[in-house]
Design a protein around this motif. Structure first.
Motif, mmCIF file in Angstrom:
data_model
loop_
_atom_site.group_PDB
_atom_site.id
_atom_site.type_symbol
_atom_site.label_atom_id
_atom_site.label_comp_id
_atom_site.label_asym_id
_atom_site.label_seq_id
_atom_site.Cartn_x
_atom_site.Cartn_y
_atom_site.Cartn_z
ATOM 1 N N UNK A 1 3.796 -43.486 -25.823
ATOM 2 C CA UNK A 1 3.985 -42.074 -25.427
ATOM 3 C C UNK A 1 4.101 -41.986 -23.912
ATOM 4 N N UNK A 2 4.567 -40.827 -23.437
ATOM 5 C CA UNK A 2 4.640 -40.600 -21.992
ATOM 6 C C UNK A 2 3.291 -40.095 -21.480
ATOM 7 N N UNK A 3 2.966 -40.456 -20.270
ATOM 8 C CA UNK A 3 1.723 -39.975 -19.651
ATOM 9 C C UNK A 3 2.030 -39.162 -18.402
ATOM 10 N N UNK A 4 1.279 -38.064 -18.227
ATOM 11 C CA UNK A 4 1.453 -37.221 -17.040
ATOM 12 C C UNK A 4 0.780 -37.828 -15.819
ATOM 13 N N UNK A 5 -0.363 -38.463 -16.037
ATOM 14 C CA UNK A 5 -1.087 -39.077 -14.921
ATOM 15 C C UNK A 5 -1.788 -40.343 -15.401
ATOM 16 N N UNK A 6 -1.835 -41.340 -14.510
ATOM 17 C CA UNK A 6 -2.684 -42.519 -14.733
ATOM 18 C C UNK A 6 -3.731 -42.460 -13.613
ATOM 19 N N UNK A 7 -4.942 -42.064 -14.004
ATOM 20 C CA UNK A 7 -5.989 -41.761 -13.020
ATOM 21 C C UNK A 7 -6.926 -42.954 -12.868
ATOM 22 N N UNK A 8 -7.307 -43.244 -11.629
ATOM 23 C CA UNK A 8 -8.323 -44.254 -11.363
ATOM 24 C C UNK A 8 -9.521 -43.568 -10.734
ATOM 25 N N UNK A 9 -10.708 -43.819 -11.273
ATOM 26 C CA UNK A 9 -11.925 -43.259 -10.692
ATOM 27 C C UNK A 9 -12.342 -44.152 -9.537
ATOM 28 N N UNK B 1 -1.266 -46.644 -10.735
ATOM 29 C CA UNK B 1 -2.102 -45.440 -10.625
ATOM 30 C C UNK B 1 -1.316 -44.311 -9.953
ATOM 31 N N UNK B 2 -1.394 -43.106 -10.548
ATOM 32 C CA UNK B 2 -0.703 -41.953 -9.954
ATOM 33 C C UNK B 2 -1.686 -41.010 -9.256
ATOM 34 N N UNK B 3 -2.984 -41.155 -9.545
ATOM 35 C CA UNK B 3 -3.966 -40.238 -8.947
ATOM 36 C C UNK B 3 -5.318 -40.949 -8.884
ATOM 37 N N UNK B 4 -5.979 -40.869 -7.724
ATOM 38 C CA UNK B 4 -7.299 -41.487 -7.568
ATOM 39 C C UNK B 4 -8.318 -40.395 -7.342
ATOM 40 N N UNK B 5 -9.383 -40.416 -8.140
ATOM 41 C CA UNK B 5 -10.332 -39.302 -8.127
ATOM 42 C C UNK B 5 -11.756 -39.808 -7.901
ATOM 43 N N UNK B 6 -12.439 -39.164 -6.957
ATOM 44 C CA UNK B 6 -13.858 -39.442 -6.712
ATOM 45 C C UNK B 6 -14.673 -38.278 -7.227
#
Ligand code: SAH
Length: 224
Positions: free
Chosen positions: A78-86, A126-131
């Motif tokens: 499937x398609x993904x909107x975001x691949x997030x890394x914590x 990764x498309x977005x990195x979140x803390x």
């Protein structure tokens, strides 16, 4: 919405995803969770997913291959909107970010461990990195669960009274006003009279004034 978690500790997700609102949201078909053990994606015969860092620093680093294989397998489905890394050096998670993420379709959340992950993963997948805050945890599982909890409760129908998510702290940049329940008097401590008055407009004004006063006092930065 669908959230795929990539982790070396899948058991950490069982209880948080299996109770209360997150469980109910899955049962209602509002969200689908899938937890993937990165050890299932390694070609290493001991199921190892980490190795020593180049340059000889302390700690272990998560390897690129199992993460690439897991993400590629998911993206083939499937398609993904975001691949997030914590990550502690990512963008700080907050309510506006949760609001925005609650409108996405499919997302992957990659949980780091040990010293972190091979930087090439961050550069290429990764498309977005979140803390979740300026402190360092042992792994990205608790941050991933926090992110999932904050966004799933915003999906319409996830919590009983939909209005209630909109009147929480940080929506409109205000902290929530105080809330009370029965009994109206306990050990001589009374609930504010206005809340018992039945006067809707005055109660709404009181709540707003309280929210503003508490925000000024406790979090003036939100009003800037
Ligand atoms: N060496 C790294 C920290 C590694 S902690 C550094 O100094 O930045 C191991 C993993 O825990 C991280 O890869 C990340 O996935 C997760 N983690 C730790 N603290 C976090 C935080 N505040 N927010 C989000 N993820 C965090």
């Amino acid at each position: 919405m669908r959230i795929d978690f990539l982790t070396v500790l899948p058991e950490m997700f069982e209880s948080p995803l299996g109770c209360s609102i997150l469980k109910r949201a899955q049962n209602k078909g509002l969200v689908e969770f899938a937890v993937h053990n990165l050890r299932d994606y390694t070609t290493n015969k001991h199921r190892k997913v980490d190795d020593y860092p180049f340059g000889g620093e302390a700690g272990m680093v998560m390897q690129i291959e199992p993460i690439d294989r897991c993400i590629s397998a998911l993206k083939a489905e499937r398609d993904y909107d975001e691949v997030i890394f914590t990550s502690p050096d990512g963008e700080m998670f907050n309510q506006p970010m949760a609001n925005q993420m609650s409108m996405l379709g499919n997302i992957i959340i990659l949980c780091g461990h040990y010293k972190g992950i091979d930087y090439r993963i961050r550069e290429h997948f990764i498309t977005k990195e979140v803390s979740i805050g300026d402190y360092v945890l042992t792994g990205g599982e608790i941050p991933a669960i926090i992110i999932a909890d904050a966004i799933v409760r915003l999906i319409p129908g996830a919590i009983g009274d939909e209005q209630s998510a909109l009147s929480d702290s940080f929506q409109d940049n205000l902290l929530a006003p105080p809330v009370y329940t029965r009994p109206a008097e306990y050990k001589g401590w009374r609930v504010p009279d206005i809340l018992l008055s039945g006067h809707e407009a005055k109660i709404a004004q009181w709540r707003y004034d309280q929210a503003l006063e508490r925000t000024r006092r406790l979090r003036p930065d939100l009003l800037d």
